[in-house]
Each structure stands twice: as C-alpha cells, then as structure tokens.
Design an enzyme around this catalytic site. Structure first.
Site, mmCIF file in Angstrom:
data_model
loop_
_atom_site.group_PDB
_atom_site.id
_atom_site.type_symbol
_atom_site.label_atom_id
_atom_site.label_comp_id
_atom_site.label_asym_id
_atom_site.label_seq_id
_atom_site.Cartn_x
_atom_site.Cartn_y
_atom_site.Cartn_z
ATOM 1 N N ASP A 8 0.840 -1.188 0.000
ATOM 2 C CA ASP A 8 0.000 0.000 0.000
ATOM 3 C C ASP A 8 0.881 1.246 0.000
ATOM 4 O OD1 ASP A 8 0.911 0.550 2.631
ATOM 5 O OD2 ASP A 8 -0.797 -0.461 3.529
ATOM 6 N N ALA A 9 0.245 2.406 0.068
ATOM 7 C CA ALA A 9 0.970 3.664 -0.065
ATOM 8 C C ALA A 9 1.936 3.934 1.089
ATOM 9 C CB ALA A 9 -0.016 4.829 -0.224
#
Lengths: 137, 137, 137, 137
Positions: free
Chosen positions: B15-16
C-alpha cells in the site's frame, strides 16, 4: 528470450463468478515482470530509488480467452520490446497448464521511463536496458 | 508437522505506506492453507463440491511484528489444531527470510465444517481429517 | 446519457509507489458498471441467474494520464456502445475532482453475452438492452 | 459517538465461494476508518507527513457472523477506545441492511502511534486525539 513465470491460481484471485476477476490478470502479469527484474539482478526495493527512476504503466490491454479457476496451474510468458528511447512494452501470454496447455489470456503493458525527481522522460538505466534486450521478442 | 510455504512479496500486496497492507497478510496465509490442502491431495475445485462441504472462516486474528516490503522473501509456517468435532484452527507464523530470519507476523484462522447443502455443522470428510492430523502442532 | 459514479480513493487501492495500482482502476470502473446496472433495476444477485445470462469481459484496455492518491475524490463517467447483436463496449473516463477536474485515466471493457448454461452467444435480455440504450454515447 | 459508513458490496470484494473474501472485511473497515478521519478534518495525504506520525495496525481480529454477497448494502459502525497514552483500538460492527438489518461481522483493529522518523512511540497529535474522543464508545 521470453521469461517464464509459474503460478497457481489462488482463492484471492477469484470472484463470485468462480473465476479469476479480470483486473487480477494484470496483477498476476506484474508479478511475472517483478520476477523477471529480480532474475536480472534488479532489486525492487533499492534499484528505482538509487537510479532516480520510475517506470509507470502508461497503457495496458488484455484479451481473455479462457477462464481460470482456483487451483489452476498457469504460466506467464513475458517478452519485451523497446518503445522509443525511453520506454518499453511487455507482452504476456498466460497459459493454463495441462495436456495440452491452453492459452488463457494475452496482455500488454506499456511503460515510460521517468526521472523520479523531475518526472521528465529519461533513458533507461543500463541494468534495465540489459533486461529489455534479454527478453526482447 | 508444520507445512511451510514460500512466497515473494509482490507490488500488489503493498500500500501507499510502502509495506504490505495489513489485510493482505490474511490472503497470503490463505495461499499457504490452499497449498497445504493441495499437498494433501485435496483439490480445491472438486473436493468441496464432491463432499458437500464448506469450511468457512468463522474468526481470524493477526499480530503484526515487522513490516514487509516488495521483493521480501517470506515463509509461512502453518500448523493446525482441532476445534471440537467439526472445526479447526490454523496458526501461521510469517517470517522474513534472511540471516537470521525474523518473525514478521503471527496469524490465526478458525474454521467450521458445514454441509454445503444444509449449512448445518458436520464432521470433517476423512481427507480433511487426515490433513488436520498431519499438520497438528 | 453517461452514468456518473463518485468514489474516494482508498488506501487499499494504492501500492508502494504511493498511487493507485494500475489494475485497480479496472476494478473501480467495474464498480461504476455495477452501480449503473443497479440504477437500471438490474440486481446483480438475481438478474444473471434468472435470465440464464453471463456477460464476461472479453477485452479491456486502459490509458493512465495522471496518478491518483489515497483520499482523492474521483468521478467515473460511463458510456456504452453495442458491439454486434450480442455484446457491448463500455468506455470510462476517470477524473480527479477539483477546480478544475482533471482527467486521470480512460478505460474500456468489451463484453459478450452468453447463455450461462450453454456458453453460446445469445441476445441481450431486454433490461440489459434497455440499460445499453440508456447509456449509449 | 459511532461513525457510520455506508457501502455496497462489489464484485471485486467477492471470491469463488460467492461471498466477500474474509480478508476484504478488514479492507472495508479500513475504508470506514479513512472516512471517519476525513470527516474529522484529517486529510490522509498530508496529515501523517506533516505531523511526523504513523499509526500502523499492530493487531486485528474478526468474527464472521453472516456472509455478504455482491450488491448487498452494508453499514459499518465504528467506535474507538484509547489503548494507553499512544495507541487506540477501533471496533467495527458490519451490518447487512434490510428489514431488519442483520449483523454480518464484528472486527477490531489496534493501532500504535509512532514517530515516522524515529519509529518510537509518541503521543497522538491533537487532531487525532480529538477524533479518538469523538468516536469513543
């Protein structure tokens, strides 16, 4: 020379129609790409940062020929092709293994090479250029 | 005897924040479970249908010890334990490989065995009972 | 008339590059498609079963114009077009909202209408044909 | 005061068993968390960076009561609770809407507040502390 990646279809790849959800083929092909980079000595965690480079996907396409189900053994055969001086395309043939193996899907991603800092186009770092030559069709 | 599954962390898992998104550890552990079933001769596409059985996850939990990043090589060590006459728990230890390997997460899923048709609890079909004994801690 | 779907970009959509993972745009566009069907009175759980019909994606493509980040507000504008007597294409324009809104991606999926039982091509059931006309460009 | 988030179950959430894949409930609950932060004026793209803070999930658990299917309308009701001076828990009740609404799952995540730079525990920045008080059970 194609790079060939083997994979088993997982429950997480499937949807309520009982088959692999169509966007997930792209994620599976990206795994093959990651594995081919690693096989070429390009380590994902450090390479892009150290070379001030990102190679985002600018376009992709897919053609679905046969559904894939949980537990299916598949191969992804990857070949690359330069796109101008600062990009490349990757073609992926996904087969469901068996006797005989059967084509399940054909996909393609197109990438542009950018400086991570400036976001301007730049030439491929040499290890990436070597990877591109190695797997050119 | 634990079943050990090897896996490389993929871009799709992250994820980010730059690390594996916490729900995805459960999907990765489920892959280990699927692989252990296949190793025990339990074919996912046919077994559950033919035996009128489903074994849904009733509960799960996870404890995250160290983050995992794209390209990390990991192992998932799976052990099982009976839960009454018609269920089982699976414990998963996820390690990031290296010298030394380091514990990344501990997870657990609890399953109940139901008739697919009636949705009532039923005993485990014998191949599943054998799988359970084989990997009991 | 386009169907417009609004959505916030979620952490689960992103990858370690900090932006939406490219296959996930297709999943987001499929949400818009599902919502447009529901708005046309086509309930996903029952419609396809009751009409003996499936409409799998035969092809898809995407062009990525601007990255999307967690928290971004986006719109997906969907238009449809017939493809022969037993199929249709859907075009999706994804915009990042703001002043002004900016195009983030353009996607397209192509669908063929099959009998679920025979897997042969068949004409669209009339509610689906009505949906197609309503959103034709 | 609980924060309530509404959502439709999407095809991408489901698996080959025809229901929402169990790890995806955690991703759906994380959406509710993101939305509650945004409603509290905490913008995901800037807040954590500007405050040198990360709040990773240290533990999670889920109990699955009823399956969810594509198209189901659901609500996620979120309440928070402090965990020591530098952490918090979030409890999520997921209901399938209808007459009457029915409990589908109960989930919980536990978070620790760290300095992004040092990775040491630190107190919650005040907007996050305010968010925590607002949704405390």
């Amino acid at each position: 020379m194609p790079f060939v990646y083997h994979r088993t279809v997982r429950f997480a790849d499937t949807d309520a129609a009982g088959v692999v959800f169509f966007p997930n083929y792209l994620a599976i092909c990206h795994e093959a790409y990651e594995e081919s980079l690693a096989a070429g000595g390009i380590e994902l965690q450090s390479f892009f940062r150290e070379h001030d480079v990102v190679v985002p996907v600018a376009k992709c396409q897919a053609e679905y020929v046969r559904p894939l189900r949980c537990g299916d053994k598949i191969s992804v055969s990857l070949t690359s092709a330069p796109l101008g001086a600062d990009g490349y395309a990757i073609n992926y043939d996904v087969h469901r293994l068996g006797r005989p193996a059967k084509l399940a899907a054909r996909l393609r991603t197109e990438h542009v090479c950018l400086s991570a800092a400036s976001r301007h186009r730049r030439a491929l770092p040499s290890p990436l250029a070597a990877w591109l030559r190695r797997h050119s069709a």
